[in-house]
Design a protein around this motif. Structure first.
Motif: not given
Length: 241
Positions: A60-85
Motif C-alpha cells: 500500500a503506497g510508495q516504499n520509503r526506500m528503493h534501489f538505484d541501479l547504475t549503467s555504464t552506457s545507454l545500451e547497458g541501461q536499455r539492456q537492464t530495463v529490458a531484462r527487468a521487463l
C-alpha cells in the motif's frame, strides 16, 4: 563497535517469485532462509544479503526506500530495463519528469526501483546497485551513520548519504519533505551485532542514538524489532546470525 547491516528484508506475498526476479536481475545466488523465506547472497561488494520474508499484507503506497541501479552506457541501461521487463517488472509513474534520464520500474509486487543513466557522477564509483535511496530526514541519516559506523559521504541541503568503508552501494536520504508513513514498511534492515557482541547491549546503544522499541522483547525467532527516528522499522538479530 557498530552493528553490521546483515540484510535488506522485503516483505513478499510470493517470496520465491520475488527472489527469482531479483536474482535474475542482479545475478545473485539464492540461498535458504531460516524463516521460511528466500535469501540472495551478493556476488559483489554490496556487503549485505537480500531476504524475502512471507507476508499476507498487500503493498500500500510508495516504499520509503528503493534501489538505484547504475549503467555504464545507454545500451547497458536499455539492456537492464529490458531484462527487468522480461523477468516480470513493469514501467511505473511516480511523478518523474519527461526530461529525466533515469527509468522508473517496479518489480512483480510493485516495489519501485530506478535504472540510472550513464554518467551519473554521484554513483560513479559504485557497483550495479549504486544506491539504496531512502525518503528520510537529515536526522535519520545521522542516526544510521552512527548505528552502522558508515562514514557520511554527503551532507548538504538536509540531504545525507553514508557508505561502508569497504565499498558497496551508498545509502541516501533525500531530506524534507518526508512523505507520511502509511503503515509498516515493506523494506527493512536486519542488523547483526558483532560476533562477540550482545543483542541487548546493541539494542540499548541504538536506543541511546534515538531508536525506539517496537516490541517489548524478542520475537519467536529471537529478533528485536525497533524503529529509527523517522519511524522506519528494523530488526536486531542475535550475534549468532
Amino acid at each position: 563497535m557498530a552493528c553490521r547491516l546483515f540484510a535488506l528484508c522485503f516483505d513478499a506475498n510470493h517470496p520465491l517469485r520475488l527472489g527469482e526476479f531479483w536474482s535474475g536481475l542482479l545475478g545473485w545466488e539464492t540461498a535458504d532462509d531460516p524463516h521460511d523465506g528466500v535469501a540472495l547472497l551478493p556476488g559483489d561488494d554490496t556487503g549485505f544479503r537480500i531476504r524475502f520474508a512471507p507476508t499476507q499484507q498487500q503493498k500500500a503506497g510508495q516504499n520509503r526506500m528503493h534501489f538505484d541501479l547504475t549503467s555504464t552506457s545507454l545500451e547497458g541501461q536499455r539492456q537492464t530495463v529490458a531484462r527487468a521487463l522480461e523477468l516480470g517488472g513493469r514501467h511505473i509513474d511516480v511523478g518523474q519528469r519527461p526530461e529525466e534520464s533515469h527509468v522508473v520500474l517496479a518489480d512483480p509486487e510493485g516495489n519501485e526501483f530506478c535504472v540510472i543513466e550513464p554518467g551519473n557522477t554521484f554513483l560513479a564509483d559504485c557497483g550495479f546497485i549504486g544506491a539504496l535511496a531512502c525518503d528520510g530526514s537529515q536526522q535519520v541519516g545521522y542516526f544510521w551513520n552512527e548505528a552502522l559506523g558508515f562514514p557520511l559521504v554527503w551532507d548538504q541541503d538536509q540531504e545525507t548519504a553514508i557508505r561502508s568503508p569497504h565499498g558497496g552501494p551508498k545509502i541516501t536520504w533525500g531530506g524534507p519533505p518526508v512523505a507520511p508513513k502509511t503503515g509498516r514498511n515493506r523494506l527493512r534492515f536486519d542488523l547483526a551485532p558483532p560476533a562477540d557482541g550482545d543483542q541487548k547491549t546493541e539494542v540499548d546503544r541504538l536506543v541511546s542514538l534515538g531508536a525506539t522499541l517496537v516490541d517489548t522483547g524478542p520475537d519467536e525467532a529471537g529478533r528485536v524489532e525497533m524503529a529509527d527516528p523517522d519511524g522506519n522499522e528494523f530488526c536486531v538479530l542475535t550475534p549468532a546470525r
